[in-house]
Each structure stands twice: as C-alpha cells, then as structure tokens.
Design a protein around this motif. Structure first.
Motif, PDB file in Angstrom:
ATOM      1  N   ARG A   4     -16.513  13.569  19.934  1.00 42.14           N
ATOM      2  CA  ARG A   4     -16.925  12.647  18.878  1.00 42.14           C
ATOM      3  C   ARG A   4     -17.809  13.355  17.858  1.00 42.14           C
ATOM      4  O   ARG A   4     -17.637  13.206  16.650  1.00 42.14           O
ATOM      5  CB  ARG A   4     -17.658  11.459  19.493  1.00 42.14           C
ATOM      6  CG  ARG A   4     -17.907  10.322  18.540  1.00 42.14           C
ATOM      7  CD  ARG A   4     -18.496   9.139  19.242  1.00 42.14           C
ATOM      8  NE  ARG A   4     -18.656   9.475  20.645  1.00 42.14           N
ATOM      9  CZ  ARG A   4     -19.091   8.696  21.601  1.00 42.14           C
ATOM     10  NH1 ARG A   4     -19.433   7.490  21.332  1.00 42.14           N
ATOM     11  NH2 ARG A   4     -19.221   9.073  22.830  1.00 42.14           N
ATOM     12  N   TRP A   5     -18.772  14.159  18.340  1.00 43.68           N
ATOM     13  CA  TRP A   5     -19.661  14.887  17.427  1.00 43.68           C
ATOM     14  C   TRP A   5     -18.864  15.879  16.588  1.00 43.68           C
ATOM     15  O   TRP A   5     -19.076  15.978  15.385  1.00 43.68           O
ATOM     16  CB  TRP A   5     -20.766  15.607  18.200  1.00 43.68           C
ATOM     17  CG  TRP A   5     -21.767  16.264  17.294  1.00 43.68           C
ATOM     18  CD1 TRP A   5     -22.831  15.674  16.686  1.00 43.68           C
ATOM     19  CD2 TRP A   5     -21.784  17.641  16.884  1.00 43.68           C
ATOM     20  NE1 TRP A   5     -23.513  16.593  15.919  1.00 43.68           N
ATOM     21  CE2 TRP A   5     -22.884  17.807  16.027  1.00 43.68           C
ATOM     22  CE3 TRP A   5     -20.984  18.739  17.153  1.00 43.68           C
ATOM     23  CZ2 TRP A   5     -23.201  19.029  15.435  1.00 43.68           C
ATOM     24  CZ3 TRP A   5     -21.298  19.953  16.567  1.00 43.68           C
ATOM     25  CH2 TRP A   5     -22.401  20.089  15.723  1.00 43.68           C
ATOM     26  N   LEU A   6     -17.950  16.602  17.211  1.00 39.70           N
ATOM     27  CA  LEU A   6     -17.154  17.591  16.485  1.00 39.70           C
ATOM     28  C   LEU A   6     -16.293  16.954  15.402  1.00 39.70           C
ATOM     29  O   LEU A   6     -16.049  17.565  14.363  1.00 39.70           O
ATOM     30  CB  LEU A   6     -16.264  18.371  17.460  1.00 39.70           C
ATOM     31  CG  LEU A   6     -16.983  19.406  18.314  1.00 39.70           C
ATOM     32  CD1 LEU A   6     -16.077  19.875  19.453  1.00 39.70           C
ATOM     33  CD2 LEU A   6     -17.456  20.580  17.474  1.00 39.70           C
ATOM     34  N   ALA A   7     -15.846  15.719  15.607  1.00 37.56           N
ATOM     35  CA  ALA A   7     -14.943  15.059  14.666  1.00 37.56           C
ATOM     36  C   ALA A   7     -15.660  14.250  13.584  1.00 37.56           C
ATOM     37  O   ALA A   7     -15.027  13.836  12.614  1.00 37.56           O
ATOM     38  CB  ALA A   7     -13.993  14.145  15.430  1.00 37.56           C
ATOM     39  N   THR A   8     -16.953  14.042  13.742  1.00 36.51           N
ATOM     40  CA  THR A   8     -17.702  13.174  12.831  1.00 36.51           C
ATOM     41  C   THR A   8     -18.369  13.976  11.728  1.00 36.51           C
ATOM     42  O   THR A   8     -18.982  15.019  11.987  1.00 36.51           O
ATOM     43  CB  THR A   8     -18.780  12.390  13.619  1.00 36.51           C
ATOM     44  OG1 THR A   8     -18.130  11.644  14.648  1.00 36.51           O
ATOM     45  CG2 THR A   8     -19.555  11.458  12.724  1.00 36.51           C
ATOM     46  N   TRP A   9     -18.277  13.452  10.498  1.00 36.81           N
ATOM     47  CA  TRP A   9     -18.919  14.105   9.355  1.00 36.81           C
ATOM     48  C   TRP A   9     -20.402  14.240   9.642  1.00 36.81           C
ATOM     49  O   TRP A   9     -21.043  13.316  10.149  1.00 36.81           O
ATOM     50  CB  TRP A   9     -18.688  13.280   8.091  1.00 36.81           C
ATOM     51  CG  TRP A   9     -19.083  13.992   6.840  1.00 36.81           C
ATOM     52  CD1 TRP A   9     -18.298  14.845   6.125  1.00 36.81           C
ATOM     53  CD2 TRP A   9     -20.326  13.942   6.158  1.00 36.81           C
ATOM     54  NE1 TRP A   9     -18.981  15.325   5.037  1.00 36.81           N
ATOM     55  CE2 TRP A   9     -20.248  14.782   5.033  1.00 36.81           C
ATOM     56  CE3 TRP A   9     -21.522  13.275   6.390  1.00 36.81           C
ATOM     57  CZ2 TRP A   9     -21.289  14.965   4.142  1.00 36.81           C
ATOM     58  CZ3 TRP A   9     -22.574  13.458   5.504  1.00 36.81           C
ATOM     59  CH2 TRP A   9     -22.442  14.297   4.395  1.00 36.81           C
TER      60      TRP A   9
ATOM     61  N   MET B   4     -20.117  24.976  24.079  1.00 36.75           N
ATOM     62  CA  MET B   4     -21.527  24.747  23.767  1.00 36.75           C
ATOM     63  C   MET B   4     -21.770  23.279  23.412  1.00 36.75           C
ATOM     64  O   MET B   4     -22.784  22.700  23.804  1.00 36.75           O
ATOM     65  CB  MET B   4     -21.961  25.651  22.629  1.00 36.75           C
ATOM     66  CG  MET B   4     -23.421  25.540  22.326  1.00 36.75           C
ATOM     67  SD  MET B   4     -23.873  26.779  21.120  1.00 36.75           S
ATOM     68  CE  MET B   4     -25.619  26.467  21.024  1.00 36.75           C
ATOM     69  N   THR B   5     -20.832  22.672  22.691  1.00 38.16           N
ATOM     70  CA  THR B   5     -20.975  21.269  22.312  1.00 38.16           C
ATOM     71  C   THR B   5     -20.994  20.379  23.551  1.00 38.16           C
ATOM     72  O   THR B   5     -21.811  19.454  23.644  1.00 38.16           O
ATOM     73  CB  THR B   5     -19.847  20.848  21.341  1.00 38.16           C
ATOM     74  OG1 THR B   5     -19.840  21.748  20.231  1.00 38.16           O
ATOM     75  CG2 THR B   5     -20.060  19.441  20.829  1.00 38.16           C
ATOM     76  N   VAL B   6     -20.134  20.650  24.510  1.00 34.94           N
ATOM     77  CA  VAL B   6     -20.136  19.888  25.767  1.00 34.94           C
ATOM     78  C   VAL B   6     -21.473  20.068  26.477  1.00 34.94           C
ATOM     79  O   VAL B   6     -22.058  19.101  26.980  1.00 34.94           O
ATOM     80  CB  VAL B   6     -18.954  20.303  26.679  1.00 34.94           C
ATOM     81  CG1 VAL B   6     -19.097  19.686  28.063  1.00 34.94           C
ATOM     82  CG2 VAL B   6     -17.628  19.909  26.045  1.00 34.94           C
ATOM     83  N   GLU B   7     -21.985  21.273  26.497  1.00 37.75           N
ATOM     84  CA  GLU B   7     -23.273  21.526  27.149  1.00 37.75           C
ATOM     85  C   GLU B   7     -24.394  20.749  26.455  1.00 37.75           C
ATOM     86  O   GLU B   7     -25.236  20.140  27.111  1.00 37.75           O
ATOM     87  CB  GLU B   7     -23.594  23.016  27.130  1.00 37.75           C
ATOM     88  CG  GLU B   7     -24.878  23.353  27.846  1.00 37.75           C
ATOM     89  CD  GLU B   7     -25.151  24.843  27.900  1.00 37.75           C
ATOM     90  OE1 GLU B   7     -26.339  25.190  27.912  1.00 37.75           O
ATOM     91  OE2 GLU B   7     -24.196  25.639  27.930  1.00 37.75           O
TER      92      GLU B   7
ATOM     93  N   ARG C 243     -17.435  15.792  27.581  1.00 41.13           N
ATOM     94  CA  ARG C 243     -16.395  16.107  26.597  1.00 41.13           C
ATOM     95  C   ARG C 243     -16.209  15.001  25.564  1.00 41.13           C
ATOM     96  O   ARG C 243     -15.923  15.272  24.402  1.00 41.13           O
ATOM     97  CB  ARG C 243     -15.069  16.389  27.297  1.00 41.13           C
ATOM     98  CG  ARG C 243     -15.064  17.694  28.030  1.00 41.13           C
ATOM     99  CD  ARG C 243     -13.724  17.901  28.727  1.00 41.13           C
ATOM    100  NE  ARG C 243     -13.782  19.030  29.613  1.00 41.13           N
ATOM    101  CZ  ARG C 243     -13.291  20.222  29.322  1.00 41.13           C
ATOM    102  NH1 ARG C 243     -12.691  20.406  28.171  1.00 41.13           N
ATOM    103  NH2 ARG C 243     -13.389  21.208  30.183  1.00 41.13           N
ATOM    104  N   GLU C 244     -16.338  13.755  25.995  1.00 40.21           N
ATOM    105  CA  GLU C 244     -16.134  12.634  25.069  1.00 40.21           C
ATOM    106  C   GLU C 244     -17.177  12.656  23.943  1.00 40.21           C
ATOM    107  O   GLU C 244     -16.834  12.548  22.767  1.00 40.21           O
ATOM    108  CB  GLU C 244     -16.207  11.310  25.827  1.00 40.21           C
ATOM    109  CG  GLU C 244     -15.960  10.103  24.948  1.00 40.21           C
ATOM    110  CD  GLU C 244     -16.017   8.811  25.730  1.00 40.21           C
ATOM    111  OE1 GLU C 244     -16.653   7.875  25.224  1.00 40.21           O
ATOM    112  OE2 GLU C 244     -15.434   8.740  26.825  1.00 40.21           O
ATOM    113  N   LYS C 245     -18.436  12.795  24.296  1.00 44.28           N
ATOM    114  CA  LYS C 245     -19.496  12.854  23.289  1.00 44.28           C
ATOM    115  C   LYS C 245     -19.350  14.098  22.421  1.00 44.28           C
ATOM    116  O   LYS C 245     -19.571  14.047  21.207  1.00 44.28           O
ATOM    117  CB  LYS C 245     -20.876  12.845  23.951  1.00 44.28           C
ATOM    118  CG  LYS C 245     -21.230  11.515  24.564  1.00 44.28           C
ATOM    119  CD  LYS C 245     -22.590  11.585  25.230  1.00 44.28           C
ATOM    120  CE  LYS C 245     -22.928  10.285  25.936  1.00 44.28           C
ATOM    121  NZ  LYS C 245     -24.214  10.384  26.644  1.00 44.28           N
ATOM    122  N   ALA C 246     -18.978  15.195  23.033  1.00 47.54           N
ATOM    123  CA  ALA C 246     -18.792  16.443  22.288  1.00 47.54           C
ATOM    124  C   ALA C 246     -17.655  16.292  21.274  1.00 47.54           C
ATOM    125  O   ALA C 246     -17.801  16.674  20.108  1.00 47.54           O
ATOM    126  CB  ALA C 246     -18.498  17.597  23.248  1.00 47.54           C
TER     127      ALA C 246
END
Length: 66
Positions: A27-32, A14-17, A22-25
C-alpha cells in the motif's frame, strides 16, 4: 539479475521490514507520497528514485517524519 531488479527487490524487502507486513508495504509503495512527490513504486524504476525511496524508508524507520 540486473542492478535495477536487485535494487527494486531491496526496496521491497526494506519496505516490508519498516511497515511490518507485505500488505502495508504494498500500500505504501503504491500510494502517492508528498515528500517523494510521487508513488515510491514508480520512483523505484530509476537509480536516483530508488535512492530517494531508500532514504525516505530510513527516515520512517527512525521516526523522522519532518
């Protein structure tokens, strides 16, 4: 495959969508995240955390950043 693993994979897809690649997804998943009060990837380790991340992704997808 257990429920946690399936839930985590669903969040990743869902994050990739939502973010388009994948790169932006990743980054978002790893960022506070201030709304989630933590990194989405860390929250995804629990059922309640995955629900919170899922709901935040829905808000982002629909443009609701408030």
């Amino acid at each position: 495959m257990n429920a946690q693993c399936r839930g985590t994979r669903m969040i990743e897809r869902m994050t990739v969508e939502v973010f388009g690649n994948r790169e932006k997804a990743a980054r978002w998943l790893a960022t506070w995240n201030a709304v989630l009060e933590g990194a989405p990837s860390a929250l995804a380790a629990t059922r309640d955390g995955r629900r919170q991340v899922y709901e935040e992704l829905i808000r982002i997808y629909h443009g609701d950043f408030a």
